[in-house]
Design an enzyme around this catalytic site. Structure first.
Site, PDB file in Angstrom:
ATOM      1  N   HIS A  58     -41.260 -22.144  -6.964  1.00 37.39           N
ATOM      2  CA  HIS A  58     -40.874 -23.496  -6.556  1.00 37.39           C
ATOM      3  C   HIS A  58     -41.597 -23.967  -5.302  1.00 37.39           C
ATOM      4  O   HIS A  58     -41.402 -25.102  -4.881  1.00 37.39           O
ATOM      5  CB  HIS A  58     -39.361 -23.560  -6.362  1.00 37.39           C
ATOM      6  CG  HIS A  58     -38.613 -23.206  -7.607  1.00 37.39           C
ATOM      7  ND1 HIS A  58     -38.653 -23.964  -8.756  1.00 37.39           N
ATOM      8  CD2 HIS A  58     -37.833 -22.137  -7.903  1.00 37.39           C
ATOM      9  CE1 HIS A  58     -37.927 -23.392  -9.690  1.00 37.39           C
ATOM     10  NE2 HIS A  58     -37.417 -22.274  -9.208  1.00 37.39           N
ATOM     11  N   ARG A  66     -39.717 -14.412  -5.827  1.00 36.66           N
ATOM     12  CA  ARG A  66     -40.194 -15.077  -7.047  1.00 36.66           C
ATOM     13  C   ARG A  66     -39.831 -16.551  -7.025  1.00 36.66           C
ATOM     14  O   ARG A  66     -40.651 -17.420  -7.303  1.00 36.66           O
ATOM     15  CB  ARG A  66     -39.585 -14.394  -8.273  1.00 36.66           C
ATOM     16  CG  ARG A  66     -39.883 -15.107  -9.587  1.00 36.66           C
ATOM     17  CD  ARG A  66     -38.569 -15.632 -10.152  1.00 36.66           C
ATOM     18  NE  ARG A  66     -38.784 -16.286 -11.432  1.00 36.66           N
ATOM     19  CZ  ARG A  66     -38.294 -17.481 -11.724  1.00 36.66           C
ATOM     20  NH1 ARG A  66     -37.574 -18.147 -10.865  1.00 36.66           N
ATOM     21  NH2 ARG A  66     -38.520 -18.015 -12.886  1.00 36.66           N
TER      22      ARG A  66
END
Length: 107
Positions: A72, A67
């Site tokens: 990011h 995740r």
């Protein structure tokens, strides 16, 4: 978590990697569900899963790390890695989640 896994499997049924890469909507939907899955894993970790709990066997750290990489990674997300995850890891995770929920009386 199981809902996210089931959605990923539904979105990609009958697809190959080329089709996946070419279908922007499916890519976006799968990425979103992986993010949701990872967020749920993070919440479980923060809640403190008991070592003897059925949920302790789930790969929560790996799911959460994926995740983070997706959230990011922005334009650096490798769709080949995402596809491999969908093909290699998601079916087993489905089984693990179903088994975990059943052992907790939720299945």
């Amino acid at each position: 978590m199981l809902d996210a896994v089931l959605a990923i499997l539904e979105y990609t049924v009958g697809m190959n990697e080329t089709g996946f890469r070419q279908d922007g909507k499916t890519c976006d939907a799968v990425l979103r569900r992986l993010e949701v899955l990872g967020e749920a894993a993070g919440r479980l970790m923060r809640a403190g899963v008991e070592p003897n709990s059925p949920a302790a066997a789930l790969p929560l750290r790996e799911i959460y790390d994926m995740r983070n990489a997706l959230i990011h990674g922005y334009d650096g997300v490798d769709l080949g890695v995402v596809w491999q995850t969908v093909q290699r890891d998601i079916p087993g995770l489905r089984q693990d989640l179903e088994r975990t929920l059943a052992s907790m009386g939720h299945g």
